[in-house]
Design an enzyme around this catalytic site. Structure first.
Site, PDB file in Angstrom:
ATOM      1  N   VAL A  20       0.879  -1.196  -0.103  1.00  0.00           N
ATOM      2  CA  VAL A  20      -0.185  -0.025   0.040  1.00  0.00           C
ATOM      3  C   VAL A  20       0.866   1.241   0.036  1.00  0.00           C
ATOM      4  O   VAL A  20       2.021   1.341   0.582  1.00  0.00           O
ATOM      5  CB  VAL A  20      -1.008   0.209   0.990  1.00  0.00           C
ATOM      6  CG1 VAL A  20      -1.968  -1.084   1.114  1.00  0.00           C
ATOM      7  CG2 VAL A  20      -0.155   0.071   2.588  1.00  0.00           C
ATOM      8  N   SER A  21       0.383   2.306  -0.720  1.00  0.00           N
ATOM      9  CA  SER A  21       1.307   3.502  -0.829  1.00  0.00           C
ATOM     10  C   SER A  21       1.359   4.537   0.183  1.00  0.00           C
ATOM     11  O   SER A  21       2.246   5.216   0.437  1.00  0.00           O
ATOM     12  CB  SER A  21       0.827   4.308  -2.220  1.00  0.00           C
ATOM     13  OG  SER A  21       0.640   3.454  -3.154  1.00  0.00           O
ATOM     14  N   THR A  22       0.287   4.290   1.176  1.00  0.00           N
ATOM     15  CA  THR A  22       0.462   5.392   2.103  1.00  0.00           C
ATOM     16  C   THR A  22      -0.187   4.564   3.764  1.00  0.00           C
ATOM     17  O   THR A  22      -0.455   3.613   3.614  1.00  0.00           O
ATOM     18  CB  THR A  22      -0.784   6.362   2.240  1.00  0.00           C
ATOM     19  OG1 THR A  22      -2.118   6.033   2.225  1.00  0.00           O
ATOM     20  CG2 THR A  22      -0.641   7.107   0.710  1.00  0.00           C
TER      21      THR A  22
END
Length: 219
Positions: A20-22
């Site tokens: 996941v990016s954040t």
């Protein structure tokens, strides 16, 4: 009584990978989907890797690195991911990884993309992805060359900045008349110019090497 031979299915050692990016996002949806797929396919999940708050294009992804290291140690038979874009930074990165998995005999499955490298369709998709990577590389090279040609046509310098002629001449002089090291020549020029040499140490090294090679060579 005659002995019966075992017909147990060999365990397929499978690793899942999610990203996941954040930090606000949760990888739970990916992990739940991967575990459900593994259960349906009869795969034994032996490790779950997750990278959180790491961009897909950032080079350093610690859990992906650990997954690849485990595959190289022949500890895995299958790698299971949710989607290509959760796994690979680019098409070229995906091709390199798939090629390495193929060499290691590791099956690769992307659940949402419906790609399994052990199936005929998956092998065909692998070939298509490879062709896309080659096309991507060719297009990038073509754009770079077109940009350089356009810059030259407008009279702009293309490539590294040119070395100041006075600075280059001073480097040549010091190379001929002293036995100072490249580092000391670079420092001396910086001192003479008020702290900024105006040339990199690597360029100084190249000039010094060329001058001293000429001086030492027989006439």
């Amino acid at each position: 009584m005659a002995a019966h031979s075992s017909t147990e299915t060999p365990t397929v050692r499978t690793a899942t990978y999610a990203r996941v990016s954040t930090a606000d996002q949760s990888p739970d949806l990916q992990h739940d989907g991967l575990r459900a797929f593994a259960h349906r396919a009869g795969l034994s999940v032996v490790a779950a890797y997750t990278d959180v708050a790491v961009s897909g294009r950032k080079e350093g992804r610690p859990d992906l690195d650990r997954l690849m290291a485990s595959a190289r140690r022949r500890e895995l038979d299958c790698v299971l991911v949710w989607k290509f874009d959760r796994f690979a930074r680019s098409v070229s990165h995906l091709v390199r990884a798939l090629d390495e998995f193929d060499h290691l005999g590791v099956r690769f499955v992307s659940v949402q993309d419906d790609v399994d490298t052990t199936s005929p369709m998956g092998r065909a998709m692998f070939a298509v992805i490879g062709a896309m990577a080659e096309l991507e590389s060719a297009l990038i090279a073509e754009r770079v060359q077109a940009g350089m040609a356009a810059a030259k046509a407008r009279g702009r310098h293309v490539g590294r900045p040119a070395t100041n002629g006075d600075v280059a001449a001073r480097v040549e002089e010091l190379a001929r008349t002293t036995d100072l090291s490249v580092r000391k020549i670079h420092a001396a020029i910086a001192d003479e110019r008020g702290g900024e040499a105006g040339v990199s140490r690597s360029v100084v090294g190249r000039i010094v090497k060329e001058i001293r090679a000429d001086v030492s060579s027989p006439s």
